[in-house]
Scaffold this motif. Structure first.
Motif, mmCIF file in Angstrom:
data_model
loop_
_atom_site.group_PDB
_atom_site.id
_atom_site.type_symbol
_atom_site.label_atom_id
_atom_site.label_comp_id
_atom_site.label_asym_id
_atom_site.label_seq_id
_atom_site.Cartn_x
_atom_site.Cartn_y
_atom_site.Cartn_z
ATOM 1 N N GLU A 4 0.825 -1.214 0.000
ATOM 2 C CA GLU A 4 0.000 0.000 0.000
ATOM 3 C C GLU A 4 0.862 1.267 0.000
ATOM 4 O OE1 GLU A 4 -3.798 1.797 2.468
ATOM 5 O OE2 GLU A 4 -3.162 -0.271 2.797
ATOM 6 N N SER A 5 1.887 1.287 0.859
ATOM 7 C CA SER A 5 2.749 2.465 0.892
ATOM 8 C C SER A 5 3.585 2.563 -0.381
ATOM 9 C CB SER A 5 3.647 2.458 2.134
ATOM 10 O OG SER A 5 4.512 1.348 2.127
ATOM 11 N N TYR A 6 3.922 1.419 -0.974
ATOM 12 C CA TYR A 6 4.663 1.428 -2.239
ATOM 13 C C TYR A 6 3.826 2.081 -3.341
ATOM 14 C CZ TYR A 6 6.945 -0.168 -6.490
ATOM 15 O OH TYR A 6 7.544 -0.204 -7.721
ATOM 16 N N LEU A 7 2.559 1.717 -3.432
ATOM 17 C CA LEU A 7 1.689 2.305 -4.452
ATOM 18 C C LEU A 7 1.515 3.808 -4.229
ATOM 19 C CD1 LEU A 7 -1.036 -0.461 -4.842
ATOM 20 C CD2 LEU A 7 0.829 0.095 -6.416
ATOM 21 N N SER A 8 1.392 4.222 -2.987
ATOM 22 C CA SER A 8 1.290 5.653 -2.679
ATOM 23 C C SER A 8 2.566 6.374 -3.089
ATOM 24 C CB SER A 8 1.035 5.872 -1.189
ATOM 25 O OG SER A 8 -0.206 5.341 -0.819
ATOM 26 N N TRP A 9 3.709 5.749 -2.780
ATOM 27 C CA TRP A 9 4.982 6.359 -3.131
ATOM 28 C C TRP A 9 5.134 6.474 -4.645
ATOM 29 C CZ3 TRP A 9 8.587 9.520 -2.309
ATOM 30 C CH2 TRP A 9 9.750 9.487 -3.066
ATOM 31 N N LYS A 10 4.692 5.459 -5.374
ATOM 32 C CA LYS A 10 4.812 5.510 -6.836
ATOM 33 C C LYS A 10 4.038 6.698 -7.399
ATOM 34 C CE LYS A 10 6.937 3.102 -9.071
ATOM 35 N NZ LYS A 10 8.358 3.218 -9.456
ATOM 36 N N THR A 21 11.653 18.822 -12.413
ATOM 37 C CA THR A 21 12.545 19.618 -11.570
ATOM 38 C C THR A 21 13.496 18.709 -10.810
ATOM 39 O OG1 THR A 21 11.042 19.578 -9.673
ATOM 40 C CG2 THR A 21 10.756 21.386 -11.241
ATOM 41 N N SER A 22 14.422 19.306 -10.093
ATOM 42 C CA SER A 22 15.338 18.533 -9.246
ATOM 43 C C SER A 22 14.587 18.051 -8.001
ATOM 44 C CB SER A 22 16.524 19.410 -8.828
ATOM 45 O OG SER A 22 16.076 20.448 -7.974
ATOM 46 N N LYS A 23 15.172 17.090 -7.331
ATOM 47 C CA LYS A 23 14.576 16.603 -6.080
ATOM 48 C C LYS A 23 14.438 17.751 -5.076
ATOM 49 C CE LYS A 23 16.427 11.915 -6.299
ATOM 50 N NZ LYS A 23 17.342 10.958 -5.672
ATOM 51 N N GLU A 24 15.464 18.582 -5.024
ATOM 52 C CA GLU A 24 15.466 19.691 -4.074
ATOM 53 C C GLU A 24 14.303 20.648 -4.342
ATOM 54 O OE1 GLU A 24 18.126 18.711 -5.858
ATOM 55 O OE2 GLU A 24 19.523 18.000 -4.327
ATOM 56 N N ASN A 25 14.150 21.046 -5.603
ATOM 57 C CA ASN A 25 13.077 21.987 -5.951
ATOM 58 C C ASN A 25 11.702 21.354 -5.791
ATOM 59 O OD1 ASN A 25 14.810 24.085 -6.498
ATOM 60 N ND2 ASN A 25 14.936 23.628 -8.683
ATOM 61 N N TYR A 26 11.572 20.077 -6.143
ATOM 62 C CA TYR A 26 10.290 19.394 -5.999
ATOM 63 C C TYR A 26 9.885 19.352 -4.520
ATOM 64 C CZ TYR A 26 6.647 15.869 -6.123
ATOM 65 O OH TYR A 26 5.461 15.209 -5.976
ATOM 66 N N LEU A 32 8.058 18.930 1.297
ATOM 67 C CA LEU A 32 8.583 17.643 1.741
ATOM 68 C C LEU A 32 10.034 17.792 2.160
ATOM 69 C CD1 LEU A 32 7.258 15.475 -1.242
ATOM 70 C CD2 LEU A 32 6.218 15.724 1.018
ATOM 71 N N ALA A 33 10.454 16.984 3.095
ATOM 72 C CA ALA A 33 11.857 16.975 3.502
ATOM 73 C C ALA A 33 12.644 16.172 2.474
ATOM 74 C CB ALA A 33 12.009 16.355 4.885
ATOM 75 N N LEU A 34 13.741 16.726 2.009
ATOM 76 C CA LEU A 34 14.568 16.066 0.999
ATOM 77 C C LEU A 34 15.087 14.717 1.505
ATOM 78 C CD1 LEU A 34 15.993 16.053 -1.734
ATOM 79 C CD2 LEU A 34 17.851 17.355 -0.676
ATOM 80 N N LYS A 35 15.488 14.659 2.760
ATOM 81 C CA LYS A 35 15.989 13.391 3.326
ATOM 82 C C LYS A 35 14.894 12.326 3.316
ATOM 83 C CE LYS A 35 19.715 15.155 6.105
ATOM 84 N NZ LYS A 35 20.915 14.371 6.079
ATOM 85 N N TRP A 36 13.660 12.714 3.626
ATOM 86 C CA TRP A 36 12.537 11.765 3.582
ATOM 87 C C TRP A 36 12.340 11.264 2.145
ATOM 88 C CZ3 TRP A 36 8.003 11.979 0.758
ATOM 89 C CH2 TRP A 36 7.065 10.995 1.044
ATOM 90 N N PHE A 37 12.372 12.183 1.191
ATOM 91 C CA PHE A 37 12.176 11.823 -0.217
ATOM 92 C C PHE A 37 13.241 10.818 -0.664
ATOM 93 C CE2 PHE A 37 12.542 12.357 -4.776
ATOM 94 C CZ PHE A 37 11.224 12.471 -5.193
#
Length: 85
Positions: A4-10, A21-26, A32-37
């Motif tokens: 379930e969390s995998y599908l949400s993450w996708k 955009t870059s991960k940072e800008n997104y 969102l926290a970049l480390k979490w992403f």
């Protein structure tokens, strides 16, 4: 990470890819926290290596037997095209 969390993450990751955009800008734009992403990226990669592609596409167990009947609000009757007025 479970199915379930995998599908949400996708969904989140797909949105990121569409953004271009870059991960940072997104992450900055979405709050969102970049480390979490980045951690979620690694967890998803591990999850994908653990399961085959076929297993990844299966719905989560709690949604497998979900059935929703779609009923139209109003059914309109149509006259045949060759019917006279």
């Amino acid at each position: 990470m479970n199915a379930e969390s995998y599908l949400s993450w996708k969904n989140v990751y797909g949105d990121f890819l569409k953004s271009g955009t870059s991960k940072e800008n997104y992450c900055l734009g979405k709050g969102l926290a970049l480390k979490w992403f980045e951690r979620q990226c690694r967890k998803a990669e591990t999850y994908e290596r653990r399961f085959s592609a076929e297993e990844l596409l299966k719905p989560p167990e709690n949604l497998k037997d979900l059935f929703i009947e779609l009923v139209p609000d109003k059914v309109e009757q149509q006259k045949p095209e060759n019917a006279s007025l």
